[in-house]
Design an enzyme around this catalytic site. Structure first.
Site, PDB file in Angstrom:
ATOM      1  N   CYS A  51      78.258  54.807  87.309  1.00  0.00           N
ATOM      2  CA  CYS A  51      77.297  55.714  87.959  1.00  0.00           C
ATOM      3  C   CYS A  51      76.127  56.044  87.035  1.00  0.00           C
ATOM      4  O   CYS A  51      76.314  56.559  85.932  1.00  0.00           O
ATOM      5  CB  CYS A  51      78.042  56.981  88.365  1.00  0.00           C
ATOM      6  N   CYS A  54      75.776  59.690  86.131  1.00  0.00           N
ATOM      7  CA  CYS A  54      76.814  60.082  85.169  1.00  0.00           C
ATOM      8  C   CYS A  54      76.399  59.705  83.751  1.00  0.00           C
ATOM      9  O   CYS A  54      76.601  60.464  82.800  1.00  0.00           O
ATOM     10  CB  CYS A  54      78.136  59.412  85.502  1.00  0.00           C
ATOM     11  N   CYS A 170      59.202  56.214  78.855  1.00  0.00           N
ATOM     12  CA  CYS A 170      59.995  55.255  79.624  1.00  0.00           C
ATOM     13  C   CYS A 170      61.417  55.752  79.852  1.00  0.00           C
ATOM     14  O   CYS A 170      62.094  56.201  78.949  1.00  0.00           O
ATOM     15  CB  CYS A 170      59.957  53.877  78.986  1.00  0.00           C
ATOM     16  N   CYS A 173      64.592  54.064  78.196  1.00  0.00           N
ATOM     17  CA  CYS A 173      64.729  54.395  76.769  1.00  0.00           C
ATOM     18  C   CYS A 173      65.618  55.619  76.591  1.00  0.00           C
ATOM     19  O   CYS A 173      66.446  55.674  75.688  1.00  0.00           O
ATOM     20  CB  CYS A 173      63.358  54.691  76.182  1.00  0.00           C
TER      21      CYS A 173
END
Length: 357
Positions: A51, A54, A170, A173
């Protein structure tokens, strides 16, 4: 080259995720009823490993766990719903992540509906659990590079340096941030290994110098090649750890502990076998050769050589059972809570003495 954006927002780097991860209690079908619903309240995250939401929550939840580690009246836990479907079904979990609060002495949960930040979660737990815990912050183990220190750190021919070129805006990242932090934490005791990053959006000249055209770009600068090499490996913690061990000659696991191979020098190992099989009157001759070979070692292996020599000398002076007894003693020490530096010292000795045992 894999170019999925992996930006390292500077504020996010305050998270030492490796240290936090062990502070969230892993709940299973075997221990859930033993840990939850008794003498302390529990905040439980029900998640699935695949997920995306998650994964985004993970560093915040780990940070929460670290902050509440000493709060005896509260447990911060998590359940892998792929592995333990019966628990998640029992508590009506239908989406991930689901966060529920179990009051002290109760298995009737209250669903958490607030923001998914460590600060918001802490405020909720403090309110429900009657605690007054503030979120802990631990300095990052990642070295932050700028034009002022880049050459001094990266081009140091005594250091192996892994550099991430990132941009703060981003999204991908940010998802790598906790993993990269764990890498840095795992190797922070290695004096010759540096895990670093540079904001390539702020320092475009550095990005251009190393042909960085996408984020993240990871480059490895070994001692013998300061032009840099592209890192094309995987982005899991284990991938980074394997890469660094292979390239830098280190022997660490994902938690930063020395592996059983740390300190092992093949050339000396062969002499140890000869030493152990030699007759008593021949052992001193083999010991002399071992001492000479150990004296030829350079860098970090020179330190290992000294341990080999000391172990062989002790075996000569104290008999054949010395190594076996010393290994057992060191194992007892390592099973206790000791500093990482001491754990390194004793692990090296244990690994080398195991050859003599």
């Amino acid at each position: 080259m894999w170019r999925s954006s992996i930006c390292f927002a500077a504020l996010t780097l305050l998270l030492a995720a490796s240290a936090y991860a062990d502070d969230v209690v892993v709940l299973t079908e075997e221990n859930f009823d033993k840990e939850v619903g008794h003498d302390r309240g529990a905040l439980v995250e029900f998640y699935a490993p695949w997920c995306g939401h998650c994964k985004k929550l993970a560093p915040e939840f780990e940070k929460l766990g670290a902050s509440f580690k000493k709060a005896k009246s509260v447990l911060i836990g998590k359940v892998d719903c792929d592995e333990h479907k019966s628990i998640c079904s029992k508590y009506g979990v239908s989406g991930y992540p689901t966060i529920q609060w179990f009051p002290k002495g109760s298995l009737e949960p209250k669903k958490y509906e607030g923001a998914r930040t460590s600060e918001a979660l802490a405020e909720f737990v403090n309110s429900e659990g009657g605690t007054n815990v503030k979120i802990a912050s631990i300095p990052s183990s990642v070295v932050v590079l700028t034009p002022d220190n880049f050459n001094e750190i990266v081009l140091d021919e005594k250091k192996d340096v892994l550099v991430e070129f990132y941009a703060p805006w981003c999204g991908h990242c940010k998802s790598l941030a906790p993993t990269y932090e764990k890498v840095a934490t795992a190797f922070h005791l290695e004096e010759d290994v540096v895990i670093a990053n540079v904001d390539a959006d702020a320092y475009k000249e550095l990005a251009e110098k190393f042909d960085v055209s996408g984020f993240p770009t990871l480059k490895f600068f070994p001692k013998n090649n300061k032009a840099g090499e592209d890192y094309d490996g995987g982005r899991d913690l284990e991938d980074f750890v394997t890469f660094i061990n292979e390239k830098c000659g280190t022997s660490r696991d994902a938690k930063g502990k020395l592996t059983s191979q740390a300190g092992i020098v093949e050339e000396l190992g062969n002499l140890v076998k000869e030493f152990l099989s030699a007759k008593d009157d021949e052992k001193k001759v083999v010991f002399k050769r071992l001492e000479e070979e150990a004296g030829k070692l350079k860098g970090s292996t020179a330190r290992y050589g000294k341990i080999y020599v000391k172990a062989a000398k002790s075996c000569l002076d104290k008999g054949s059972d010395y190594a076996k007894n010393e290994v057992l003693r060191l194992e007892r020490i390592l099973s206790k809570s000791i500093s990482p530096a001491k754990a390194d010292e004793f692990s090296l000795k244990k690994n080398i003495l195991s050859i003599f045992a």
